[in-house]
Design an enzyme around this catalytic site. Sequence first.
Site, PDB file in Angstrom:
ATOM      1  CG  ASP A 107      -1.960   1.033   1.247  1.00 56.59           C
ATOM      2  OD1 ASP A 107      -3.091   0.729   1.660  1.00 56.59           O
ATOM      3  OD2 ASP A 107      -1.678   2.172   0.841  1.00 56.59           O
TER       4      ASP A 107
ATOM      5  CG  ASP B 134      -2.915   3.392  -2.307  1.00 57.22           C
ATOM      6  OD1 ASP B 134      -3.974   2.754  -2.135  1.00 57.22           O
ATOM      7  OD2 ASP B 134      -2.325   3.967  -1.388  1.00 57.22           O
ATOM      8  CD  GLU B 135      -5.451  -1.658   0.060  1.00 55.81           C
ATOM      9  OE1 GLU B 135      -6.163  -0.669  -0.159  1.00 55.81           O
ATOM     10  OE2 GLU B 135      -5.699  -2.489   0.930  1.00 55.81           O
TER      11      GLU B 135
HETATM   12  P1  TTP Z   1      -5.351   4.890   1.209  1.00 53.19           P
HETATM   13  O1  TTP Z   1      -4.290   3.891   0.859  1.00 53.19           O
HETATM   14  O2  TTP Z   1      -6.457   4.465   2.107  1.00 53.19           O
HETATM   15  O3  TTP Z   1      -4.684   6.174   1.891  1.00 53.19           O
HETATM   16  P2  TTP Z   1      -3.283   6.844   1.619  1.00 53.19           P
HETATM   17  O4  TTP Z   1      -2.495   6.101   0.611  1.00 53.19           O
HETATM   18  O5  TTP Z   1      -3.506   8.291   1.305  1.00 53.19           O
HETATM   19  O6  TTP Z   1      -2.606   6.793   3.038  1.00 53.19           O
HETATM   20  P3  TTP Z   1      -1.967   5.524   3.804  1.00 53.19           P
HETATM   21  O7  TTP Z   1      -2.127   4.338   2.888  1.00 53.19           O
HETATM   22  O8  TTP Z   1      -0.540   5.886   4.026  1.00 53.19           O
HETATM   23  O9  TTP Z   1      -2.731   5.400   5.065  1.00 53.19           O
HETATM   24  O10 TTP Z   1      -6.021   5.442  -0.124  1.00 53.19           O
HETATM   25  C1  TTP Z   1      -5.293   5.664  -1.319  1.00 53.19           C
HETATM   26  C2  TTP Z   1      -5.725   6.943  -1.994  1.00 53.19           C
HETATM   27  O11 TTP Z   1      -7.128   6.906  -2.255  1.00 53.19           O
HETATM   28  C3  TTP Z   1      -5.509   8.189  -1.163  1.00 53.19           C
HETATM   29  O12 TTP Z   1      -4.221   8.733  -1.346  1.00 53.19           O
HETATM   30  C4  TTP Z   1      -6.597   9.114  -1.631  1.00 53.19           C
HETATM   31  C5  TTP Z   1      -7.695   8.206  -2.083  1.00 53.19           C
HETATM   32  N1  TTP Z   1      -8.813   8.179  -1.095  1.00 53.19           N
HETATM   33  C6  TTP Z   1      -9.887   9.042  -1.281  1.00 53.19           C
HETATM   34  O13 TTP Z   1      -9.945   9.820  -2.242  1.00 53.19           O
HETATM   35  N2  TTP Z   1     -10.906   9.036  -0.368  1.00 53.19           N
HETATM   36  C7  TTP Z   1     -10.902   8.212   0.725  1.00 53.19           C
HETATM   37  O14 TTP Z   1     -11.836   8.248   1.547  1.00 53.19           O
HETATM   38  C8  TTP Z   1      -9.774   7.319   0.906  1.00 53.19           C
HETATM   39  C9  TTP Z   1      -9.721   6.394   2.097  1.00 53.19           C
HETATM   40  C10 TTP Z   1      -8.767   7.338  -0.033  1.00 53.19           C
HETATM   41 MG    MG Z   2      -2.222   4.071   0.731  1.00 52.65          MG
END
Ligand code: TTP
Ligand code: MG
Length: 347
Positions: A9, A103-104
């Site tokens: 991730d 991103d995962e």
């Molecule tokens: P995540 O992987 O949940 O968040 P992140 O990568 O920003 O942070 P981390 O993994 O370090 O905790 O989500 C990936 C992307 O998806 C995030 O950068 C922005 C988008 N996103 C949204 O637009 N709305 C949301 O509610 C979430 C959870 C994510």
């Molecule tokens: Mg992330």
Amino acid sequence: MEKIILHLDVDAFFASVEQLDNPELRGKPVIVGGIGERGVVATCSYEARKYGIHSAMPGFLARQKCSQAVFLPVRMKRYKDVSNDIFRLLNRYTDKIEALSIDEAFLDISGYEDKYLSVARTIKENIKKQMGLTVSIGISYNKFLAKMASDWEKPDGFKVITEDMMPDIILPLPVGQVYGIGSKTVSKLNELGVYRVEDLMRWPLEYMVNFFGKQGEDIYHLIRGIDAREVEPEKEMKSIGREITLDKDTDDIQELTEYLKGFSYHISYALRVKDLYAKTVTVKIKTDRFAQHTKSRTLSRPIDKSKDIYKEGALLLKEMQLKEKIRLIGLSVSNISEDYYEQMSLF
Ligand code: TTP
Ligand code: MG
């Protein structure tokens, strides 16, 4: 380990891309989204998280918490391009990749046998070198534990959970960290004196099913480190939805409609990052007497925008003509397809 699953991730994905493209933003609180009166935060850099800012928080609140933060608009096209680059890089190591979001992903790297650690480190280093992004990686013998491992020391994490680390690693965890146990359920468990996984471990299977419903059996096995789900590369998305069990039963249409609005934002986001469209919208409710009702409509044209999903959901709720208080409300879309034009051409 017999099966070796890697969960990856990207850290603060959208915000990290912004910091990558504009070096002046590095080390600063950066918030992506949340601009405009009703905007919500998509994500923020770890510098901004120190102020208590997180995804889905209303923009005005984020501004109150950290006035010096830099607010940026969402540049979805750019993030999708970076995401494609990352997935292309992952593809060099295995084709057993299941994308979970932009991103995962889960990777099945069992084929590397005892070299899996160096392969995983190489993946992490190459993403840093070639894309300039840090990722958190978790490795274990099943999906549940791999995902838990990647959350373990985010950001820039690298954590392996092997069989001999179980159950010690999971026993002290708060129950909310178990996949499938949401915050409402955590409160109910706490009321029963259940705070940690070790408390839950004492419950017999029948009791778990009684309490959690259908999911009870899965959770019973997950906390024992048993999860047979495979990494499924072409996993088809059949439906996307959200639901919530309310703190207090209600028949207040306005309050319920607000929930639908929040759900439609998440659903629209999940569709748009994958370039998907849906044609069927479904509202689900459970009454205080535990009866479940759903109402769906299939539209003549596919949609992906939150305002369209919300409009349909609100209409369906109205048409359900609630006569009793309800304890759960949910919204989902199905009939999902990749191509807007492909769907259109059916008509
Ligand atoms: P995540 O992987 O949940 O968040 P992140 O990568 O920003 O942070 P981390 O993994 O370090 O905790 O989500 C990936 C992307 O998806 C995030 O950068 C922005 C988008 N996103 C949204 O637009 N709305 C949301 O509610 C979430 C959870 C994510
Ligand atoms: Mg992330």
